[in-house]
Motif scaffolding. Structure first.
Motif, PDB file in Angstrom:
ATOM      1  N   LEU A  44       0.852  -1.186   0.000  1.00 33.55           N
ATOM      2  CA  LEU A  44       0.000   0.000   0.000  1.00 33.55           C
ATOM      3  C   LEU A  44       0.892   1.242   0.000  1.00 33.55           C
ATOM      4  O   LEU A  44       2.083   1.154   0.329  1.00 33.55           O
ATOM      5  N   PRO A  45       0.341   2.402  -0.317  1.00 32.91           N
ATOM      6  CA  PRO A  45       1.152   3.623  -0.344  1.00 32.91           C
ATOM      7  C   PRO A  45       1.351   4.222   1.054  1.00 32.91           C
ATOM      8  O   PRO A  45       1.103   5.417   1.284  1.00 32.91           O
ATOM      9  N   MET A  46       1.803   3.406   1.982  1.00 35.59           N
ATOM     10  CA  MET A  46       2.013   3.854   3.359  1.00 35.59           C
ATOM     11  C   MET A  46       3.212   4.797   3.433  1.00 35.59           C
ATOM     12  O   MET A  46       4.247   4.544   2.823  1.00 35.59           O
ATOM     13  N   ALA A  48       5.276   6.693   6.583  1.00 37.48           N
ATOM     14  CA  ALA A  48       5.419   6.829   8.042  1.00 37.48           C
ATOM     15  C   ALA A  48       4.288   6.109   8.782  1.00 37.48           C
ATOM     16  O   ALA A  48       3.726   6.629   9.741  1.00 37.48           O
ATOM     17  N   GLY A  49       3.931   4.911   8.281  1.00 40.74           N
ATOM     18  CA  GLY A  49       2.969   4.076   8.981  1.00 40.74           C
ATOM     19  C   GLY A  49       1.511   4.368   8.732  1.00 40.74           C
ATOM     20  O   GLY A  49       0.639   3.780   9.376  1.00 40.74           O
ATOM     21  N   LYS A  50       1.204   5.295   7.807  1.00 38.72           N
ATOM     22  CA  LYS A  50      -0.213   5.560   7.546  1.00 38.72           C
ATOM     23  C   LYS A  50      -0.432   5.894   6.078  1.00 38.72           C
ATOM     24  O   LYS A  50       0.501   6.238   5.344  1.00 38.72           O
ATOM     25  N   LEU A  51      -1.689   5.779   5.655  1.00 44.71           N
ATOM     26  CA  LEU A  51      -2.061   6.148   4.289  1.00 44.71           C
ATOM     27  C   LEU A  51      -2.246   7.659   4.217  1.00 44.71           C
ATOM     28  O   LEU A  51      -3.010   8.219   5.003  1.00 44.71           O
ATOM     29  N   PRO A  52      -1.566   8.326   3.294  1.00 43.70           N
ATOM     30  CA  PRO A  52      -1.733   9.776   3.190  1.00 43.70           C
ATOM     31  C   PRO A  52      -3.093  10.188   2.632  1.00 43.70           C
ATOM     32  O   PRO A  52      -3.568  11.288   2.900  1.00 43.70           O
ATOM     33  N   VAL A  53      -3.720   9.292   1.860  1.00 44.28           N
ATOM     34  CA  VAL A  53      -5.008   9.556   1.223  1.00 44.28           C
ATOM     35  C   VAL A  53      -5.783   8.246   1.187  1.00 44.28           C
ATOM     36  O   VAL A  53      -5.190   7.178   1.040  1.00 44.28           O
ATOM     37  N   THR A 139     -13.084  -2.671  -6.690  1.00 44.88           N
ATOM     38  CA  THR A 139     -14.058  -1.900  -5.938  1.00 44.88           C
ATOM     39  C   THR A 139     -13.472  -1.273  -4.681  1.00 44.88           C
ATOM     40  O   THR A 139     -13.728  -0.115  -4.382  1.00 44.88           O
ATOM     41  N   VAL A 140     -12.684  -2.055  -3.950  1.00 43.85           N
ATOM     42  CA  VAL A 140     -12.122  -1.552  -2.693  1.00 43.85           C
ATOM     43  C   VAL A 140     -10.820  -2.289  -2.404  1.00 43.85           C
ATOM     44  O   VAL A 140     -10.642  -3.444  -2.807  1.00 43.85           O
ATOM     45  N   LEU A 141      -9.918  -1.602  -1.700  1.00 47.14           N
ATOM     46  CA  LEU A 141      -8.642  -2.184  -1.281  1.00 47.14           C
ATOM     47  C   LEU A 141      -8.524  -2.086   0.234  1.00 47.14           C
ATOM     48  O   LEU A 141      -9.248  -1.321   0.876  1.00 47.14           O
ATOM     49  N   PRO A 142      -7.598  -2.845   0.833  1.00 51.65           N
ATOM     50  CA  PRO A 142      -7.438  -2.799   2.283  1.00 51.65           C
ATOM     51  C   PRO A 142      -7.252  -1.363   2.798  1.00 51.65           C
ATOM     52  O   PRO A 142      -6.571  -0.545   2.160  1.00 51.65           O
ATOM     53  N   LEU A 143      -7.857  -1.078   3.925  1.00 57.33           N
ATOM     54  CA  LEU A 143      -7.778   0.223   4.600  1.00 57.33           C
ATOM     55  C   LEU A 143      -8.311   1.373   3.749  1.00 57.33           C
ATOM     56  O   LEU A 143      -8.032   2.527   4.014  1.00 57.33           O
ATOM     57  N   ASP A 144      -9.076   1.056   2.704  1.00 59.33           N
ATOM     58  CA  ASP A 144      -9.609   2.037   1.760  1.00 59.33           C
ATOM     59  C   ASP A 144      -8.491   2.741   0.981  1.00 59.33           C
ATOM     60  O   ASP A 144      -8.621   3.891   0.562  1.00 59.33           O
ATOM     61  N   ALA A 145      -7.365   2.018   0.777  1.00 60.68           N
ATOM     62  CA  ALA A 145      -6.255   2.563  -0.007  1.00 60.68           C
ATOM     63  C   ALA A 145      -6.698   2.750  -1.456  1.00 60.68           C
ATOM     64  O   ALA A 145      -7.438   1.927  -1.990  1.00 60.68           O
TER      65      ALA A 145
END
Length: 157
Positions: A44-46, A48-53, A139-145
């Motif tokens: 995923l585009p993580m 620093a440990g989180k998704l920016p968008v 349709t959807v990816l983990p964590l709404d990535a």
């Protein structure tokens, strides 16, 4: 993770830094080796440990934003490869890239989004970064990535 050779020098020249390996969010490893191949799990585009968008491309996320996120996924995939290969200079070539784009129902620009990853791999690895590829709308990816990427690389024997 030791080894900072020509590939990481190229990353630095491009103003990029190889991130730490993104820890798994479920029961899997970020990358595994089989023979001379390294397969990454979906990255995923993580940052620093989180998704920016979060959200769907073509709705909450623009195609250009998603293209940049795909490049972030590629950096995370390279970090996962390095965790197995020890040094990115051991990469003989990127064999295959599979990109997933969480898409609004009318969005059809998945190839352009995944170009963010392909272009980054080419810029960093040169001819070794040229690969086969799939760009798939979902349709959807983990964590709404908005984007997820997996790569397969061949290592020097």
């Amino acid at each position: 993770m030791s080894g900072t050779g020509a590939v990481e020098a190229k990353l630095a020249e491009l103003g990029l830094t190889l991130p730490d390996v993104v820890p798994p969010i479920a029961a899997y490893q970020p990358a595994v080796r089989s023979g001379v191949y390294v397969y990454t799990s979906g990255q995923l585009p993580m940052v620093a440990g989180k998704l920016p968008v979060t959200g769907k491309v073509g709705a909450e996320v623009t195609a250009e934003e998603a293209k940049q996120l795909a490049a972030t996924c590629a950096l995370n995939a390279l970090a996962a490869v390095k965790s197995i290969a020890g040094d990115l200079d051991n990469v003989k070539r990127v064999v295959k890239v599979v990109g997933f784009v969480a898409s609004a129902p009318d969005f059809t620009g998945q190839p352009g989004v995944i170009n963010g990853a392909s272009e980054l791999l080419g810029a960093v690895l040169g001819d070794k970064g040229v690969h086969a590829r799939s760009a798939v709308g979902v349709t959807v990816l983990p964590l709404d990535a908005p984007v997820e990427l997996e790569i397969q690389v061949e290592l020097e024997a």
